[in-house]
Every structure is written in structure tokens, then in C-alpha cells.
Design an enzyme around this catalytic site. Structure first.
Site, PDB file in Angstrom:
ATOM      1  N   GLY A 129       0.808  -1.210   0.000  1.00 60.57           N
ATOM      2  CA  GLY A 129       0.000   0.000   0.000  1.00 60.57           C
ATOM      3  C   GLY A 129       0.841   1.260   0.000  1.00 60.57           C
ATOM      4  N   ALA A 130       0.212   2.402   0.411  1.00 68.94           N
ATOM      5  CA  ALA A 130       0.837   3.721   0.300  1.00 68.94           C
ATOM      6  C   ALA A 130       1.348   3.879  -1.137  1.00 68.94           C
ATOM      7  CB  ALA A 130       1.959   3.889   1.317  1.00 68.94           C
ATOM      8  N   GLY A 135       5.572   4.654  -8.604  1.00 71.73           N
ATOM      9  CA  GLY A 135       6.389   3.451  -8.782  1.00 71.73           C
ATOM     10  C   GLY A 135       5.508   2.212  -8.884  1.00 71.73           C
ATOM     11  N   HIS A 136       4.537   2.122  -7.973  1.00 69.75           N
ATOM     12  CA  HIS A 136       3.611   0.985  -8.024  1.00 69.75           C
ATOM     13  C   HIS A 136       2.784   1.033  -9.314  1.00 69.75           C
ATOM     14  CE1 HIS A 136       4.092   1.537  -3.541  1.00 69.75           C
ATOM     15  NE2 HIS A 136       4.371   0.268  -3.669  1.00 69.75           N
ATOM     16  N   GLY A 148       9.405  -4.227  -8.107  1.00 71.66           N
ATOM     17  CA  GLY A 148      10.233  -3.075  -8.486  1.00 71.66           C
ATOM     18  C   GLY A 148      11.698  -3.317  -8.144  1.00 71.66           C
ATOM     19  N   ASP A 172      13.908  -2.525  -4.768  1.00 68.91           N
ATOM     20  CA  ASP A 172      14.249  -3.595  -3.824  1.00 68.91           C
ATOM     21  C   ASP A 172      14.960  -4.693  -4.609  1.00 68.91           C
ATOM     22  OD1 ASP A 172      12.897  -2.629  -1.330  1.00 68.91           O
ATOM     23  OD2 ASP A 172      11.198  -2.614  -2.686  1.00 68.91           O
ATOM     24  N   GLN A 178      15.502  -8.047  -2.983  1.00 73.66           N
ATOM     25  CA  GLN A 178      14.232  -8.763  -2.766  1.00 73.66           C
ATOM     26  C   GLN A 178      13.869  -9.614  -3.992  1.00 73.66           C
ATOM     27  OE1 GLN A 178      10.485  -7.340  -0.673  1.00 73.66           O
ATOM     28  NE2 GLN A 178       9.996  -6.710  -2.757  1.00 73.66           N
ATOM     29  N   SER A 206       7.492   4.542  -0.436  1.00 70.18           N
ATOM     30  CA  SER A 206       6.416   4.891   0.494  1.00 70.18           C
ATOM     31  C   SER A 206       6.982   5.593   1.717  1.00 70.18           C
ATOM     32  CB  SER A 206       5.671   3.627   0.919  1.00 70.18           C
ATOM     33  OG  SER A 206       5.257   2.922  -0.215  1.00 70.18           O
ATOM     34  N   ARG A 207       8.262   5.410   1.966  1.00 71.35           N
ATOM     35  CA  ARG A 207       8.868   6.032   3.153  1.00 71.35           C
ATOM     36  C   ARG A 207       9.217   7.507   2.923  1.00 71.35           C
ATOM     37  NH1 ARG A 207      10.942   0.611   3.833  1.00 71.35           N
ATOM     38  NH2 ARG A 207      10.341  -0.133   5.895  1.00 71.35           N
TER      39      ARG A 207
HETATM   40  O1  PAF Z   1       8.147  -4.844  -1.702  1.00 71.35           O
HETATM   41  C1  PAF Z   1       7.154  -4.838  -0.946  1.00 71.35           C
HETATM   42  O2  PAF Z   1       6.368  -3.900  -0.915  1.00 71.35           O
HETATM   43  C2  PAF Z   1       6.923  -6.040  -0.031  1.00 71.35           C
HETATM   44  O3  PAF Z   1       8.120  -6.552   0.435  1.00 71.35           O
HETATM   45  C3  PAF Z   1       6.073  -7.128  -0.685  1.00 71.35           C
HETATM   46  C4  PAF Z   1       6.776  -7.752  -1.878  1.00 71.35           C
HETATM   47  C5  PAF Z   1       4.740  -6.547  -1.129  1.00 71.35           C
HETATM   48  C6  PAF Z   1       5.794  -8.242   0.317  1.00 71.35           C
HETATM   49  O4  PAF Z   1       5.123  -7.765   1.447  1.00 71.35           O
END
Ligand code: PAF
Length: 281
Positions: free
Chosen positions: A31-32, A36-37, A147, A150, A153, A186-187
Site C-alpha cells: 500500500g501507500a 512506482g507501483h 520493483g 528492492d 528482494q 512509500s517512506r
Molecule cells: O516490496 C514490498 O512492498 C513487499 O516486500 C512485498 C513484496 C509486497 C511483500 O510484502
């Protein structure tokens, strides 16, 4: 757009789409939502017939209670925003819905999850894998979008997909930046006006470092040290790490060619991450 809060409802909606032969895309978020999203959603929209966006602040990936408590939660605005870009389902469950009982799974993620964020935030990637594997199970998407801000990730999720033998495609999408270069996050809303004004220097310093490679400076350690020194010299910034790594293994790069520089900077109590790709020589 349908807003669904139960796993059962989500499974039913996705099953109907599958029945109709649709390619299903998932954009997992906390969320937020910002541009980018939206860029991930737009990509999913182009490549898939049915797009699910999950909006869930996953408690198991936070190793800092204050970070979890202060993480922005803006569900109404998020839904209003993504409604405009052709999302089919917004999945916004409660914690109890996702975790009816505590998730005790431990993923054997290996070296890719042991460095950088993995070292600084113990348990973080295991928590990410817990929630992402559940979302993959609920939606069973053909493609899932993440994205590159990260960067680590994505590598960890690819490892998890391999471990679990899943068939879906992980799509990595480029970092979106503000006009002044600050990576969208979001931060960012938690930065004061003064912090926000200097935050773009993170990307500036990284970009300058990359340009040094074209001038013939290719020593990984020297380049790494320059970034750390330059960022730490900026009043209000404290580098947690700057690592130049191999883009697949995430281990320290043997050569600068094709490497990725990953940074974490504290600005007060706000932790910002960013990264940059070095040229292939
Ligand atoms: O990148 C994020 O926003 C989170 O780590 C994700 C992939 C949604 C998992 O909670």
C-alpha cells in the site's frame, strides 16, 4: 474493480478469470501506493488480461516494531488510485486472514539472503517469502511484478520460486524516480522538508560514481569507498552500507562490469534504499 478482503473471495474471482482463459498478473504491494507501483501495474496491465493488486502491510517482514507501526496505511486513497489504471481486483486482507495461525516456515534462501538487507534486517526476507508464497498460492499468477528498487528482494523471491518449484514468471521493473532523482518510496513521505531537499543526493552520488567507470576508474573497493565517504559527508545522512555486488548472486562483485551498487542510507529515523547498475565493459 472489485475490492476483496477474503482469500475465499479472491480464489473465486481468480478462478473465474482462469476459466475464461485469462492470463493472470499479480502486483504485490504494502500500500501507500505511488507512481512506482503504478508503473508495475501498467506493465502488468499490458502483459496480462486479469490484474490483481494486493495491499497488505505484512507484519512478518518487519524486524522493527516502530517501522511496522509507522508504516503508512492509506487503503482508501490506494483503491481510488488503482481504480483509474484498470486493476481487476484489489486484495486487501486483514492480518488474521493471511495468517490464521502463525507462519513458522523457514525458507532455505542461502547466500543471496544473507548479505545487505538480509544481514541488517534479520528475518526480513523470510517474512517476505512467507507472505509472497501465500499470495502466489492464493492467486496462482502467471506473472508477478516487483520493483528493482528492492533489488535484493527480487533475487530472494527468484530463489524462493526455485525452492518451491513454482512455474510463474517474476518480472523485474525499473526504479521510478522523482524529477530530482530520488527513488520513489512509500517512506519518502516521512522525510522532513529539509531531509527531502537533500535526499536526491543519494542518486546523484551513485550516478557520479557510475560515470567514473567511463573515465577508467574500475576498482570495486575504491568506488565503493568513494560512495560511502561522499554520502556520509552530507549533513543528515548516514550510510548503513554501500555494496557493489554481482546482480545474480548478490555477493561482492569481482569486477565492476555489470555489477550493481546497493545503498541504504539513514536520514534521521527514515531508512532509504536505492541502487544503480554499472556499465558492462
Ligand atoms: O516490496 C514490498 O512492498 C513487499 O516486500 C512485498 C513484496 C509486497 C511483500 O510484502
Amino acid at each position: 474493480m472489485e475490492i476483496i478482503s477474503t482469500v475465499k473471495g479472491l480464489r473465486t474471482a481468480v478462478a473465474a478469470a482462469r476459466q475464461a482463459g485469462k492470463v493472470v498478473g499479480l502486483v504485490p504491494t504494502m500500500g501507500a501506493l505511488h507512481a512506482g507501483h503504478l508503473s508495475l501495474i501498467e506493465r502488468a496491465r499490458k502483459e496480462c488480461d486479469f490484474v490483481v493488486v494486493s495491499i497488505f502491510v505484512n507484519p512478518t517482514q518487519f524486524n522493527n516494531a516502530n517501522d511496522l507501526a509507522t508504516y503508512p496505511r492509506t487503503l482508501e486513497a490506494d483503491c481510488a488510485l488503482i481504480e483509474t489504471v484498470g486493476v481487476d481486483v484489489a486484495f486487501a486482507p486483514t492480518v488474521e486472514e493471511v495468517y490464521p495461525e502463525p507462519d513458522t516456515r523457514v525458507f532455505d534462501l542461502g547466500p543471496v539472503a544473507e548479505v545487505m538487507e538480509g544481514a541488517m534486517r534479520p528475518g526480513h526476507f523470510n517474512g517476505v517469502c512467507q507472505v509472497v508464497s501465500k499470495l502466489f498460492d492464493f492467486v496462482n499468477p502467471d506473472k508477478a511484478y516487483f520493483g528493482e528498487k528492492d533489488f535484493q528482494q527480487i533475487a530472494v523471491i527468484r530463489r524462493m520460486v526455485e525452492l518451491l518449484g513454482l512455474k510463474l514468471e517474476i518480472v523485474a521493473c525499473p526504479i521510478k524516480r522523482e524529477a530530482d532523482g530520488l527513488a520513489l518510496s512509500s517512506r519518502n513521505v516521512r522525510l522532513s522538508a529539509e531531509q527531502r531537499a537533500i535526499a536526491p543526493q543519494i542518486h546523484e552520488v551513485l550516478a557520479e560514481n557510475v560515470s567514473l567507470v567511463d573515465e577508467g576508474i574500475t576498482d570495486v573497493d575504491a568506488l565503493q569507498e568513494m560512495v560511502e565517504t561522499e554520502l556520509n559527508a552530507i549533513d543528515g545522512m548516514e550510510v548503513e552500507y554501500y555494496e557493489i555486488v554481482d546482480p545474480v548472486t548478490l555477493q561482492p562483485a569481482a569486477t565492476i562490469s555489470g555489477a550493481v551498487g546497493c545503498v541504504t542510507v539513514w536520514m534521521g529515523d527514515v531508512r532509504l534504499i536505492d541502487n544503480i547498475k554499472y556499465p558492462t565493459l
